[in-house]
Design an enzyme around this catalytic site. Structure first.
Site, PDB file in Angstrom:
ATOM      1  N   ASP A  31       0.866  -1.191   0.000  1.00 51.53           N
ATOM      2  CA  ASP A  31       0.000   0.000   0.000  1.00 51.53           C
ATOM      3  C   ASP A  31       0.897   1.233   0.000  1.00 51.53           C
ATOM      4  OD1 ASP A  31      -1.939   2.097   0.848  1.00 51.53           O
ATOM      5  OD2 ASP A  31      -3.251   0.373   1.163  1.00 51.53           O
ATOM      6  N   SER A 117     -16.348  -3.136  -9.541  1.00 44.82           N
ATOM      7  CA  SER A 117     -17.349  -2.224  -8.987  1.00 44.82           C
ATOM      8  C   SER A 117     -18.656  -2.284  -9.756  1.00 44.82           C
ATOM      9  CB  SER A 117     -16.795  -0.801  -9.071  1.00 44.82           C
ATOM     10  OG  SER A 117     -17.798   0.132  -8.791  1.00 44.82           O
ATOM     11  N   TYR A 141     -13.870   6.162 -13.987  1.00 43.78           N
ATOM     12  CA  TYR A 141     -13.697   5.164 -12.920  1.00 43.78           C
ATOM     13  C   TYR A 141     -14.322   3.830 -13.320  1.00 43.78           C
ATOM     14  CZ  TYR A 141     -14.538   2.593  -8.629  1.00 43.78           C
ATOM     15  OH  TYR A 141     -14.604   1.597  -7.685  1.00 43.78           O
ATOM     16  N   LYS A 145     -12.453   0.146 -14.204  1.00 42.92           N
ATOM     17  CA  LYS A 145     -12.713  -1.138 -13.544  1.00 42.92           C
ATOM     18  C   LYS A 145     -13.086  -2.201 -14.576  1.00 42.92           C
ATOM     19  CE  LYS A 145     -11.845  -0.249  -9.263  1.00 42.92           C
ATOM     20  NZ  LYS A 145     -10.853  -1.000  -8.483  1.00 42.92           N
TER      21      LYS A 145
HETATM   22  N1  LIG Z   1     -15.987   1.411  -1.001  1.00 40.18           N
HETATM   23  C1  LIG Z   1     -16.859   1.011  -1.903  1.00 40.18           C
HETATM   24  O1  LIG Z   1     -18.096   1.115  -1.682  1.00 40.18           O
HETATM   25  C2  LIG Z   1     -16.382   0.392  -3.203  1.00 40.18           C
HETATM   26  C3  LIG Z   1     -17.348   0.025  -4.152  1.00 40.18           C
HETATM   27  C4  LIG Z   1     -16.908  -0.584  -5.349  1.00 40.18           C
HETATM   28  C5  LIG Z   1     -15.569  -0.819  -5.565  1.00 40.18           C
HETATM   29  N2  LIG Z   1     -14.644  -0.425  -4.642  1.00 40.18           N
HETATM   30  C6  LIG Z   1     -13.226  -0.688  -4.927  1.00 40.18           C
HETATM   31  O2  LIG Z   1     -12.645  -1.346  -3.815  1.00 40.18           O
HETATM   32  C7  LIG Z   1     -11.296  -0.961  -3.662  1.00 40.18           C
HETATM   33  C8  LIG Z   1     -11.050  -0.527  -2.233  1.00 40.18           C
HETATM   34  O3  LIG Z   1     -11.919   0.520  -1.888  1.00 40.18           O
HETATM   35  P1  LIG Z   1     -11.885   1.191  -0.453  1.00 40.18           P
HETATM   36  O4  LIG Z   1     -13.245   1.694  -0.186  1.00 40.18           O
HETATM   37  O5  LIG Z   1     -11.214   0.312   0.517  1.00 40.18           O
HETATM   38  O6  LIG Z   1     -10.949   2.448  -0.783  1.00 40.18           O
HETATM   39  P2  LIG Z   1      -9.704   3.036   0.020  1.00 40.18           P
HETATM   40  O7  LIG Z   1      -9.359   4.305  -0.669  1.00 40.18           O
HETATM   41  O8  LIG Z   1     -10.006   3.067   1.487  1.00 40.18           O
HETATM   42  O9  LIG Z   1      -8.585   1.930  -0.238  1.00 40.18           O
HETATM   43  C9  LIG Z   1      -7.738   1.920  -1.343  1.00 40.18           C
HETATM   44  C10 LIG Z   1      -6.359   1.544  -0.844  1.00 40.18           C
HETATM   45  O10 LIG Z   1      -5.477   1.392  -1.958  1.00 40.18           O
HETATM   46  C11 LIG Z   1      -4.280   2.119  -1.688  1.00 40.18           C
HETATM   47  N3  LIG Z   1      -3.723   2.514  -2.980  1.00 40.18           N
HETATM   48  C12 LIG Z   1      -4.295   3.328  -3.905  1.00 40.18           C
HETATM   49  N4  LIG Z   1      -3.470   3.467  -4.971  1.00 40.18           N
HETATM   50  C13 LIG Z   1      -2.367   2.704  -4.716  1.00 40.18           C
HETATM   51  C14 LIG Z   1      -1.164   2.440  -5.416  1.00 40.18           C
HETATM   52  N5  LIG Z   1      -0.914   2.994  -6.621  1.00 40.18           N
HETATM   53  N6  LIG Z   1      -0.257   1.612  -4.865  1.00 40.18           N
HETATM   54  C15 LIG Z   1      -0.474   1.054  -3.645  1.00 40.18           C
HETATM   55  N7  LIG Z   1      -1.598   1.279  -2.922  1.00 40.18           N
HETATM   56  C16 LIG Z   1      -2.519   2.098  -3.453  1.00 40.18           C
HETATM   57  C17 LIG Z   1      -4.718   3.291  -0.838  1.00 40.18           C
HETATM   58  O11 LIG Z   1      -3.664   3.882  -0.092  1.00 40.18           O
HETATM   59  C18 LIG Z   1      -5.759   2.622   0.049  1.00 40.18           C
HETATM   60  O12 LIG Z   1      -5.170   2.041   1.195  1.00 40.18           O
HETATM   61  C19 LIG Z   1     -11.010   0.111  -4.711  1.00 40.18           C
HETATM   62  O13 LIG Z   1     -10.360  -0.491  -5.800  1.00 40.18           O
HETATM   63  C20 LIG Z   1     -12.404   0.576  -5.085  1.00 40.18           C
HETATM   64  O14 LIG Z   1     -12.429   1.044  -6.407  1.00 40.18           O
HETATM   65  C21 LIG Z   1     -15.031   0.164  -3.466  1.00 40.18           C
END
Ligand SMILES: NC(=O)c1ccc[n+]([C@@H]2O[C@H](COP(=O)([O-])OP(=O)(O)OC[C@H]3O[C@@H](n4cnc5c(N)ncnc54)[C@H](O)[C@@H]3O)[C@@H](O)[C@H]2O)c1
Length: 325
Positions: A31, A117, A141, A145
């Protein structure tokens, strides 16, 4: 052997890490903390701080920890912002996924679970979304995905006859809420639960955007699922991949039964004990009446089920958020 969790210091990834460890699989986090929180990474779990765009770092991590597979959660998740910053979103979500697949091929790591997503569907015109529902992403976005899913599919075809054929699945999340660990919460400034919680903590009245939609109570209906259930599905997917069992290319992690914004607000008032009547604002452009998906395929293969009620979604999310303030 270990499972590498990219984005393991984020809201969902940190839950996935805990669920893997709880199931006896050995998680390792990569991360860059761009939106993650260092304290979300549990003690005792190896933490590699760096970007998934760094091919050497990803490859050396896969080698050093003898990875059995990757759970690729890292990503940039803000659909609205992605319209203003498409190149950034594509770099993080498309190039990031490409780099991971390239590093996996170089090391011979065969299994990947990808965080996809509901945004791949855009605004579906069916009452219940299934895996094959038409993909019409409405933002960079959602497009990024969908391309991620295609990258996995194409790489699996390309490596099918090699010594290390890629095995993959994409888990499509809808609205992920709640907390399964009181020290981890959703930090997003754009999602409904954190917005409502922030408003209440600041003494403001939460707002509903439009109450004249074609739904029972007039407010938008969405598919809310608890992050603990989401995390459990990743463990099941990883176990199936590792066992060489059949997996579908994608699963919708839907509840089959949505909740309206008003139902959520009622639950928030009930659970927090804060008696409020939400303000009613104008509709937001492009907000569809209802998006709900069936999770039947995931129930069949990944032991997917709703283990948390709406009140538990609110209570666990509220407690974790309050603890942090
Ligand atoms: N939260 C939701 O409702 C939701 C819905 C659909 C899809 N998603 C997908 O789920 C995943 C996680 O979402 P979340 O809510 O935990 O978001 P979040 O932002 O809390 O977590 C994303 C994590 O990825 C890390 N990260 C981002 N870019 C990076 C990189 N280049 N290298 C290393 N680490 C990196 C960030 O520091 C963070 O810890 C994402 O891919 C998001 O698109 C989330």
């Amino acid at each position: 052997m270990s499972w590498i969790v990219t984005g393991g210091a984020g809201y969902i990834g940190a839950h996935v890490v805990r669920a893997l460890a709880g199931a006896g699989l050995d998680p390792v986090i990569i991360d860059d903390l761009s939106s993650g929180v260092a304290s979300f990474a549990p003690e005792g779990v190896p933490f590699v701080r760096g970007s998934i765009l760094d091919r050497d770092l990803v490859e050396s991590t896969l080698r050093e920890y003898r990875a059995e597979g990757v759970i690729h959660v890292a990503g940039y998740k803000y659909a609205g912002v992605s319209v203003q910053r498409p190149l950034h979103t594509y770099a993080q979500n498309v190039e990031g996924t490409r780099v991971i697949l390239e590093a996996m091929q170089a090391v011979g790591v065969q299994n990947i679970v990808f965080s996809s997503s509901a945004a791949v569907f855009g605004t579906p015109d069916v009452p219940l979304v299934v895996e094959d529902t038409a993909k019409r992403p409405a933002s960079p976005y959602g497009e990024s995905k969908l391309i991620g899913e295609w990258l996995l599919r194409d790489q699996a075809v390309a490596t099918a006859d090699s010594d290390a054929p890629l095995r993959h699945t994409s888990l499509r999340y809808f609205n992920v809420v709640g907390s399964a660990d009181p020290t981890v919460y959703d930090v997003s400034p754009h999602n409904l639960f954190p917005i409502v919680f922030e408003a209440l903590l600041d003494g403001r009245t939460p707002k509903i955007f439009g109450d004249d939609y074609a739904t029972e109570d007039g407010t938008n209906v969405r598919d809310y699922v608890h992050v603990g259930d989401i995390a459990a599905a990743h463990v099941a997917a990883a176990q199936r991949l590792a066992a060489g069992e059949h997996v579908e290319p994608a699963y919708n992690l839907g509840s089959g039964d949505g909740l309206s914004v008003k139902q959520i607000m009622d639950a928030v008032a009930r659970v927090t004990g804060i008696d409020f009547a939400p303000e009613i604002g104008p509709r937001r452009p492009g907000d569809p009446d209802r998006i709900v998906a069936t999770g039947e395929l995931a129930a069949r293969d990944l032991d997917w089920k709703m283990r948390y009620s709406v009140d538990e979604m609110v209570r666990t999310g509220w407690e974790a958020r309050r603890r942090a303030s």
